[in-house]
Write a protein that holds these residues in place. Sequence first.
Motif, short mmCIF file in Angstrom:
data_model
loop_
_atom_site.label_atom_id
_atom_site.label_comp_id
_atom_site.label_asym_id
_atom_site.label_seq_id
_atom_site.Cartn_x
_atom_site.Cartn_y
_atom_site.Cartn_z
N ILE A 168 40.19 23.66 0.56
CA ILE A 168 39.37 23.58 -0.66
C ILE A 168 38.75 22.18 -0.78
N GLU A 169 39.61 21.15 -0.63
CA GLU A 169 39.12 19.77 -0.73
C GLU A 169 38.62 19.23 0.60
N GLU A 170 38.84 20.01 1.69
CA GLU A 170 38.47 19.60 3.05
C GLU A 170 39.11 18.28 3.42
N ARG A 171 40.43 18.23 3.20
CA ARG A 171 41.20 17.03 3.50
C ARG A 171 42.52 17.41 4.17
N THR A 172 43.17 16.41 4.76
CA THR A 172 44.49 16.62 5.35
C THR A 172 45.48 15.70 4.64
N TRP A 173 46.58 16.30 4.15
CA TRP A 173 47.58 15.55 3.39
C TRP A 173 48.90 15.45 4.16
N CYS A 174 49.59 14.35 3.94
CA CYS A 174 50.93 14.16 4.51
C CYS A 174 51.93 14.45 3.40
N ALA A 175 52.69 15.53 3.54
CA ALA A 175 53.59 15.94 2.45
C ALA A 175 54.81 16.69 2.96
N ILE A 176 55.86 16.71 2.13
CA ILE A 176 57.04 17.53 2.41
C ILE A 176 56.73 18.95 1.96
N THR A 177 57.05 19.94 2.80
CA THR A 177 56.79 21.34 2.45
C THR A 177 58.05 21.95 1.83
N TYR A 178 57.91 22.43 0.59
CA TYR A 178 59.03 23.04 -0.12
C TYR A 178 59.01 24.56 -0.03
N GLN A 179 58.01 25.11 0.64
CA GLN A 179 57.86 26.57 0.68
C GLN A 179 59.08 27.23 1.32
N ASN A 180 59.61 28.25 0.64
CA ASN A 180 60.81 28.99 1.08
C ASN A 180 62.06 28.13 1.15
N ARG A 181 61.99 26.92 0.59
CA ARG A 181 63.17 26.05 0.56
C ARG A 181 63.30 25.43 -0.83
N PRO A 182 63.57 26.24 -1.84
CA PRO A 182 63.66 25.69 -3.21
C PRO A 182 64.76 24.65 -3.37
N TRP A 183 65.84 24.78 -2.57
CA TRP A 183 66.93 23.82 -2.64
C TRP A 183 66.48 22.43 -2.24
N LEU A 184 65.51 22.35 -1.33
CA LEU A 184 65.05 21.05 -0.84
C LEU A 184 64.36 20.25 -1.94
N LYS A 185 63.62 20.97 -2.79
CA LYS A 185 62.92 20.30 -3.90
C LYS A 185 63.93 19.68 -4.86
N TYR A 186 64.98 20.45 -5.22
CA TYR A 186 66.00 19.93 -6.14
C TYR A 186 66.84 18.84 -5.48
N TYR A 187 67.11 19.00 -4.18
CA TYR A 187 67.88 18.00 -3.44
C TYR A 187 67.13 16.66 -3.41
N THR A 188 65.82 16.72 -3.11
CA THR A 188 64.99 15.51 -3.06
C THR A 188 64.89 14.86 -4.44
N SER A 189 64.68 15.67 -5.47
CA SER A 189 64.59 15.14 -6.84
C SER A 189 65.89 14.48 -7.27
N THR A 190 67.01 15.11 -6.92
CA THR A 190 68.32 14.56 -7.27
C THR A 190 68.55 13.22 -6.58
N LEU A 191 68.24 13.16 -5.28
CA LEU A 191 68.43 11.92 -4.53
C LEU A 191 67.53 10.81 -5.07
N ASN A 192 66.28 11.16 -5.37
CA ASN A 192 65.36 10.16 -5.93
C ASN A 192 65.89 9.60 -7.25
N SER A 193 66.44 10.49 -8.07
CA SER A 193 67.00 10.06 -9.36
C SER A 193 68.21 9.15 -9.16
N ILE A 194 69.08 9.53 -8.21
CA ILE A 194 70.28 8.72 -7.93
C ILE A 194 69.89 7.34 -7.42
N HIS A 195 68.96 7.31 -6.47
CA HIS A 195 68.55 6.03 -5.87
C HIS A 195 67.86 5.12 -6.87
#
Length: 328
Positions: free
Chosen positions: A182-209
């Motif tokens: 849509i934006e005709e760009r390439t992004w560098c990102a973590i993919t959370y698709q089909n891994r909902p636990w990864l999103k919560y795990y990353t958020s928890t670690l970020n909060s702890i750190h």
Amino acid sequence: MSGYALSLDGIIGLSIQKNVKIKNQANVVKISVTVVSLMFAISLITNTLSIITFSQPKTRDVGCGTYLLFSSIISLLTITIFSAKFIYLLMTQIMMNPNRPAMNVSCILLEFLLKFLSTTGEWLNAVVAIERALTVALGATFNTYKKTSASIAKYVFILVLLINIITSIHDPIYRRLIDDRIEERTWCAITYQNRPWLKYYTSTLNSIHFIIPFAINVVSAILIIIKSGRAKSNAQTDQPYRQILKKQLIKQKHLIISPLILVILASPRLIISFVYVCMKSTREPYLFLFGYFISYLPFVTPFLIFVLPSETYKKECLTGIKKLSRRH
């Protein structure tokens, strides 16, 4: 673009115009270039001065000096990687056909290094706050633990480094380049698709750190103030507690100023991170830029935070500079 939290990609990525020179880019991009350039230049000077200071043997009689030496090195590396990440973002978004393999390597490597170096620096500053609080709490008794403190400092640093690497290792595993048609760009990102636990795990670690080092700095500053006042009030019963506490605040300013500055600098990022979640909108890029850049100030100004408030460290800094000038 959601889930980026405070990321430069999400803040100014959409504002970078394809195949357009820097001088013709949007104001938010030009401001970012100026700020990043200044941060790198100032960091190079202040971190070098800090490394010179804490390379002196007298500053490392206790573990605090060793932690600050490692923290200064980590801070210099963090801002260097931070600047490289910014250059990478500009190049990949401005170029029409960037090299895909090079983009992939840079995406994975730079993000991982920036993530674990910045959290390592924050934890080292928290360790410094803990040791300073112990110094005041133990008083003269701490002198018996000086050698022990200095000897275990290297092992504590290695432990902090390993913990931060382990808690960040999932980032390069799940990070990849994503093509936004849509934006005709390439992004560098973590993919959370089909891994909902990864999103919560990353958020928890970020909060702890973030929250635990933040809390340690707050508690350490309070303990230093209270313990210093109580110790002197017991010895000088004829003086009111407020007067004694005021004197101690002036005397122990180098121990109190550092954690307070770190808390003040960390507060905007904490507020913005929890209040603003979706980064798709670019209507308020300056607010996000403020929160993003200010979160890296502790890595730019360790000399101002730790060395200048201390008369001992300032003297050792001058000694180190004189030694270097004699050699050259």
